[in-house]
Enzyme design. Structure first.
Site, PDB file in Angstrom:
ATOM      1  NE  ARG A  81       3.553  12.639 -17.473  1.00 53.29           N
ATOM      2  CZ  ARG A  81       3.807  12.338 -18.751  1.00 53.29           C
ATOM      3  NH1 ARG A  81       3.342  11.220 -19.272  1.00 53.29           N
ATOM      4  NH2 ARG A  81       4.525  13.145 -19.509  1.00 53.29           N
ATOM      5  CE1 TYR A 133       1.588   9.511   8.299  1.00 53.38           C
ATOM      6  CE2 TYR A 133       2.720  10.367   6.356  1.00 53.38           C
ATOM      7  CZ  TYR A 133       1.897   9.424   6.946  1.00 53.38           C
ATOM      8  OH  TYR A 133       1.378   8.398   6.204  1.00 53.38           O
ATOM      9  CG  ASP A 205       1.760  17.812   6.704  1.00 54.33           C
ATOM     10  OD1 ASP A 205       0.545  18.078   6.613  1.00 54.33           O
ATOM     11  OD2 ASP A 205       2.207  16.659   6.595  1.00 54.33           O
ATOM     12  CE  LYS A 230      -4.227  10.816   6.640  1.00 58.24           C
ATOM     13  NZ  LYS A 230      -3.276  10.757   5.511  1.00 58.24           N
TER      14      LYS A 230
END
Length: 419
Positions: A81, A133, A205, A230
């Protein structure tokens, strides 16, 4: 002690200096320098040094959750982690491509957004571009408030609007450019200049363009984020988010939160995403070539009311696009002649454009934002942003452009003829 596990690594974002050097270093990156090589070379080699133990040209997948220490507290990796070889490799590649010193990978783009906003203290104020978004809007309006963070949504096509909404407790400016789905642009350099003058951070972004076409840190931004689901991964088979910065103190805070919150991607997803990144430059070129042809076809069609694509001279910010972008990307939005029923028919009658949310994969996708990705916005908010019932968003893939145009042509003719 690992920096990710060290609570002293957490810093008050308000005390972080905005000045930062612009060069790439990473503990696991090998000898590849962002200052020395071109984009394609970095995409293939950054964070991808041959395995020193076996000589494997492609670094192996490391699924181990824990790692042997040489002595107590003496280790390279401790717990997966906190860090993992595959995640380190991917983060090095992202940092190199975004011209950053520090890269971070998260389990999703939304987790990236949440972690960045967690660097702020309760009582902070955020300024966000209004055409943002849907998932980011949802987090800012439905979740961030419970953390004591308030957000103002502002039209930043005129960057001077920024000054009108700044408060004493404003800490961060959040922008997308191009925006989703109306492909408006925000002048990153101008916003960063005003924000830094006031003492604010700027997060951009960069999902719609990828670092191949735009590097916000070079334009003055402090943090760049992506939904790596994406274009970065590019094959619609990984959910992931990434961030990058050149600010050492801010990076320390993000690294601490990355471990403390624990929204990290699996080693396998990191392995897959880095494999996708290796062809990013090749894919983005073809996405843009195809999108330009599709946009020009749509603009010439009598069955279309309007087309939005930064690469068209008709785009009101075409000059800004040429100024801050190295290409115009693979996203095209258009308003079909008709209403929501016409749009519905079009979306059901394409053969190569799949009706689906998301974007940036090698395959072409199409969606209706008003009823899909942006359905969470109130109707009056959608109308104000230009997200009309007949606005269709295309993620133009890398198929043969002639085939894509033929597919659009037959679907348009069939859908509009029934008006």
């Amino acid at each position: 002690m690992s920096p990710a596990n060290n609570p002293s690594a957490a810093v008050d974002v308000n005390s972080v200096s905005l000045a930062a050097p612009r060069h790439f270093t990473h503990a696991h990156s090998g000898p590849v320098s962002a200052d020395r090589y071109g984009f394609g070379t970095l995409a293939i080699h950054a964070g991808a040094a041959p395995d020193p133990a076996t000589g494997a040209v492609i670094p192996p997948l490391s699924l181990s959750t824990t790692f042997k220490q040489r002595a107590v507290g003496d280790f390279v990796y401790e717990y997966s982690r906190s860090d993992n070889p595959n995640r380190s490799n991917l983060e090095a590649a992202i940092a190199a491509l975004e011209h950053a010193k520090h890269g971070f990978a998260f389990s999703s783009g939304s987790a990236t957004t949440a972690t960045i906003l967690n660097t702020l203290q309760p009582g902070s104020h955020v300024i966000s571009v209004n055409d943002v978004y849907g998932g980011t809007h949802r987090y800012l309006t439905k979740v961030a408030g419970s953390l004591g963070i308030e957000t103002s949504f502002v039209d930043l096509e005129d960057v001077e609007n920024l000054r009108d909404v700044v408060r004493e407790n404003t800490r961060l400016v959040w922008i997308e450019t191009p925006t989703n789905p109306t492909l408006r642009l925000v002048d990153i350099a101008a916003v960063s200049s005003i924000a830094h003058e006031i003492g604010l951070f700027v997060a951009v972004d960069n999902t719609f363009l990828s670092p191949y076409f735009q590097t916000p840190l070079d334009l003055g931004a402090d943090i760049v984020v992506h939904s790596a689901t994406k274009y970065l991964n590019g094959h619609s088979d990984v959910v992931m988010g990434v961030a990058a910065t050149n600010n050492d103190a801010l990076a320390s805070k993000i690294r601490f939160l990355q471990n403390a919150i624990g929204a990290v991607p699996s080693p396998f997803d990191c392995y897959q995403a880095q494999r996708g990144v290796k062809t990013l430059h090749l894919r983005m070129r073809q996405h843009a070539i195809n999108a330009q042809r599709v946009a020009e076809y749509l603009e010439a069609s009598s069955l279309v009311d309007s087309v939005i694509y930064p690469g068209l001279k008709s785009h009101p910010q075409h000059s800004l696009a040429k100024q801050q972008m190295r290409g115009f990307g693979g996203m095209v939005s258009f308003r079909i002649k008709g209403d929501t029923h016409t749009a519905d028919r079009f979306l059901q009658r394409t053969h190569l454009f799949t009706l689906a949310e998301s974007l940036g994969g090698v395959e072409s996708l199409a969606e209706l934002p008003a009823r899909m990705t942006h359905a969470g916005l109130a109707p009056e908010e959608r109308n104000e942003l230009g997200i009309t019932e007949n606005l269709i968003r295309l993620s133009v893939g890398v198929e043969d452009a002639d085939d894509l145009i033929a597919d659009i042509a037959q679907a348009l003719e069939s859908a509009v003829s029934e008006n």
